[in-house]
Design a protein around this motif. Sequence first.
Motif, PDB file in Angstrom:
ATOM      1  N   GLN A 102       0.829  -1.203   0.000  1.00  0.00           N
ATOM      2  CA  GLN A 102       0.000   0.000   0.000  1.00  0.00           C
ATOM      3  C   GLN A 102       0.871   1.264   0.000  1.00  0.00           C
ATOM      4  O   GLN A 102       0.522   2.266  -0.614  1.00  0.00           O
ATOM      5  N   TYR A 103       1.996   1.193   0.677  1.00  0.00           N
ATOM      6  CA  TYR A 103       2.906   2.344   0.781  1.00  0.00           C
ATOM      7  C   TYR A 103       3.571   2.649  -0.552  1.00  0.00           C
ATOM      8  O   TYR A 103       3.807   3.823  -0.886  1.00  0.00           O
ATOM      9  N   LEU A 104       3.864   1.618  -1.353  1.00  0.00           N
ATOM     10  CA  LEU A 104       4.644   1.798  -2.571  1.00  0.00           C
ATOM     11  C   LEU A 104       3.827   1.824  -3.860  1.00  0.00           C
ATOM     12  O   LEU A 104       4.358   2.195  -4.911  1.00  0.00           O
ATOM     13  N   GLN A 105       2.566   1.455  -3.820  1.00  0.00           N
ATOM     14  CA  GLN A 105       1.839   1.184  -5.058  1.00  0.00           C
ATOM     15  C   GLN A 105       1.649   2.398  -5.963  1.00  0.00           C
ATOM     16  O   GLN A 105       1.432   2.239  -7.173  1.00  0.00           O
ATOM     17  N   ASP A 106       1.749   3.582  -5.418  1.00  0.00           N
ATOM     18  CA  ASP A 106       1.615   4.794  -6.238  1.00  0.00           C
ATOM     19  C   ASP A 106       2.955   5.504  -6.424  1.00  0.00           C
ATOM     20  O   ASP A 106       3.001   6.677  -6.794  1.00  0.00           O
ATOM     21  N   GLY A 107       4.054   4.804  -6.183  1.00  0.00           N
ATOM     22  CA  GLY A 107       5.382   5.403  -6.281  1.00  0.00           C
ATOM     23  C   GLY A 107       5.955   5.359  -7.681  1.00  0.00           C
ATOM     24  O   GLY A 107       5.217   5.267  -8.677  1.00  0.00           O
ATOM     25  N   ASN A 108       7.284   5.389  -7.754  1.00  0.00           N
ATOM     26  CA  ASN A 108       7.936   5.354  -9.059  1.00  0.00           C
ATOM     27  C   ASN A 108       7.856   3.939  -9.637  1.00  0.00           C
ATOM     28  O   ASN A 108       7.282   3.026  -9.034  1.00  0.00           O
ATOM     29  N   GLU A 109       8.463   3.739 -10.801  1.00  0.00           N
ATOM     30  CA  GLU A 109       8.319   2.457 -11.486  1.00  0.00           C
ATOM     31  C   GLU A 109       8.897   1.304 -10.678  1.00  0.00           C
ATOM     32  O   GLU A 109       8.316   0.218 -10.621  1.00  0.00           O
ATOM     33  N   GLN A 110      10.050   1.521 -10.037  1.00  0.00           N
ATOM     34  CA  GLN A 110      10.629   0.476  -9.207  1.00  0.00           C
ATOM     35  C   GLN A 110       9.709   0.129  -8.048  1.00  0.00           C
ATOM     36  O   GLN A 110       9.521  -1.053  -7.724  1.00  0.00           O
ATOM     37  N   GLU A 111       9.128   1.142  -7.432  1.00  0.00           N
ATOM     38  CA  GLU A 111       8.248   0.915  -6.293  1.00  0.00           C
ATOM     39  C   GLU A 111       6.972   0.206  -6.712  1.00  0.00           C
ATOM     40  O   GLU A 111       6.492  -0.703  -6.015  1.00  0.00           O
ATOM     41  N   LYS A 112       6.432   0.583  -7.846  1.00  0.00           N
ATOM     42  CA  LYS A 112       5.228  -0.096  -8.346  1.00  0.00           C
ATOM     43  C   LYS A 112       5.521  -1.562  -8.656  1.00  0.00           C
ATOM     44  O   LYS A 112       4.698  -2.443  -8.384  1.00  0.00           O
ATOM     45  N   GLY A 158       0.717   4.925  17.569  1.00  0.00           N
ATOM     46  CA  GLY A 158       0.224   5.821  18.609  1.00  0.00           C
ATOM     47  C   GLY A 158       0.448   7.286  18.279  1.00  0.00           C
ATOM     48  O   GLY A 158      -0.349   8.141  18.672  1.00  0.00           O
ATOM     49  N   ARG A 159       1.513   7.571  17.548  1.00  0.00           N
ATOM     50  CA  ARG A 159       1.830   8.961  17.213  1.00  0.00           C
ATOM     51  C   ARG A 159       1.062   9.448  15.981  1.00  0.00           C
ATOM     52  O   ARG A 159       0.572  10.575  15.970  1.00  0.00           O
ATOM     53  N   THR A 160       0.988   8.613  14.939  1.00  0.00           N
ATOM     54  CA  THR A 160       0.418   9.080  13.664  1.00  0.00           C
ATOM     55  C   THR A 160      -0.615   8.143  13.056  1.00  0.00           C
ATOM     56  O   THR A 160      -1.312   8.543  12.126  1.00  0.00           O
ATOM     57  N   GLY A 161      -0.692   6.895  13.526  1.00  0.00           N
ATOM     58  CA  GLY A 161      -1.587   5.925  12.894  1.00  0.00           C
ATOM     59  C   GLY A 161      -1.106   5.463  11.523  1.00  0.00           C
ATOM     60  O   GLY A 161      -1.871   4.856  10.767  1.00  0.00           O
ATOM     61  N   LEU A 162       0.160   5.669  11.203  1.00  0.00           N
ATOM     62  CA  LEU A 162       0.683   5.425   9.858  1.00  0.00           C
ATOM     63  C   LEU A 162       0.428   4.010   9.362  1.00  0.00           C
ATOM     64  O   LEU A 162      -0.128   3.811   8.271  1.00  0.00           O
ATOM     65  N   LEU A 163       0.857   3.009  10.132  1.00  0.00           N
ATOM     66  CA  LEU A 163       0.740   1.625   9.664  1.00  0.00           C
ATOM     67  C   LEU A 163      -0.704   1.157   9.667  1.00  0.00           C
ATOM     68  O   LEU A 163      -1.119   0.384   8.793  1.00  0.00           O
ATOM     69  N   TRP A 164      -1.481   1.611  10.640  1.00  0.00           N
ATOM     70  CA  TRP A 164      -2.903   1.297  10.644  1.00  0.00           C
ATOM     71  C   TRP A 164      -3.579   1.809   9.373  1.00  0.00           C
ATOM     72  O   TRP A 164      -4.347   1.089   8.734  1.00  0.00           O
ATOM     73  N   ASP A 165      -3.299   3.032   9.023  1.00  0.00           N
ATOM     74  CA  ASP A 165      -3.956   3.625   7.853  1.00  0.00           C
ATOM     75  C   ASP A 165      -3.551   2.907   6.568  1.00  0.00           C
ATOM     76  O   ASP A 165      -4.384   2.692   5.677  1.00  0.00           O
ATOM     77  N   LEU A 166      -2.287   2.532   6.458  1.00  0.00           N
ATOM     78  CA  LEU A 166      -1.819   1.843   5.256  1.00  0.00           C
ATOM     79  C   LEU A 166      -2.450   0.464   5.131  1.00  0.00           C
ATOM     80  O   LEU A 166      -3.034   0.122   4.090  1.00  0.00           O
ATOM     81  N   PHE A 167      -2.364  -0.344   6.167  1.00  0.00           N
ATOM     82  CA  PHE A 167      -2.888  -1.699   6.091  1.00  0.00           C
ATOM     83  C   PHE A 167      -4.397  -1.691   5.852  1.00  0.00           C
ATOM     84  O   PHE A 167      -4.909  -2.441   5.014  1.00  0.00           O
TER      85      PHE A 167
END
Length: 460
Positions: free
Chosen positions: A175-185, A430-439
């Motif tokens: 989810q973190y990489l799917q909209d990135g550059n070609e390598q990330e996609k 706890g600080r940002t919810g980053l991984l929760w939001d991605l998953f």
Amino acid sequence: MKRTLLAIPLLAAQLFYGCQNSSETSTTTTETAADTTATDVKQLSDEELLTRVQEQTFQYFLDGAEPNSGLARERIHIDGEYPQNDQNVVTTGATGFGLMAIVVGIERGFITREEGVQHLQKMVNFLEKADRFHGAWPHWLHGETGKVKPFSPKDDGADLVETAFLVQGMLTVRQYLQDGNEQEKALAAQIDKLWKEVDWSWFRNGGQNALYWHWSPNHGWAMNFPIRGYDECLITYVLAASSPTHGVPAEVYHEGWARSGAIKSDATKYGHEVVLNHNGHKGSVGPMFWAHYSYLGLDPRELTDKYADYWKLNRNHTLIQRDYCVDNPKGYKGYGENAWGLTASYSVNGYSGHSPENDLGVITPTAALSSYPYAPEESMKVIRHLYEDLGDKVIGKYGPYDAYSEQDNWFPQRYLGIDQGPIVVMIENGRTGLLWDLFMSAPEVQAGLKKLGFQSPQLK
């Protein structure tokens, strides 16, 4: 790893982790006890200290990674003593946590995005070629070869729970990489293929309405361990229901995991509702990692189904453990509001699934630190105590060591990957919810949770 070491894997875990007192000593370990942190933390703000803790624990999965695979080592012993031929054993569950830690590291600036993606690529390339069984990975792998290392004599094949922890991390990275550059996609697509190859339905063991933990090409279903709640394994059923290729119907969750409703508890401890019966035992409270492993990606905030409010479940679990240690009914030295948290970890004599029902005088820092989202003030007191008061006795280059006991004057300089990973990830949640939001943004996870009857503000 330690997981439900409280059921039949416990004996095997004790045998393996009990080797902590082995006389076998690695000759290649370069870390020493001198690699500890400065003790200037009293001048750091809470936010600065949290960042320091995260950066140190993140480094377990970068600097401390097994060099060939890039995966998370099962253990790193700063004292240099290892069970024989064990230094480069990697563990799939902690690797899932490590994948998420790399995302945190990128976002926090501990590593550049380019460096982080390069490391993620190395990890996924190795996982793609490593031993799998019906798409599922084993508990342990040899980091040099990708071949399975048996966790116990008959546990030499697929481990569905460790696979679930790994896939939780993989989907978060996708989810973190799917909209990135070609390598990330391309990397996101590679992860997508691996996730879809896991045959969750196979682990119904002949079509039963329960998932089974282990399958071996040599021993079949001999481990005979159905996964039933409540423990750390909820994510296994969520992912099995979410799979678009090899999914399972909802009744597998309701009859297998939830025990046809018997999972619900009406017990209270220290004035807090227990919510769910831990490991099928009414009124018991299990080790703290049960509130962490499934919730590194699965967002418990306002998450409910017909069995539980999962935020209440995990917050109450945290508060019960905290109140128990403050009460300290066994009178152990060092317990209190700034030193609480019992979970599966190294122990004075081997390895143990610490909990209020199995209290051996051992504090395991990951228990309170990984509970930061549920009880930030209470968790912060423990962090301050570890860094300001105990200092180098309990803090090393990868953050807090695995466990300690003031009661027994026992302060080993040893780490376990499965304990370090939740610290960096859960503090970030706890600080940002980053991984929760991605998953939770994964469309398959959304569909799986709806199939099982969950409700959450994250469900679109």
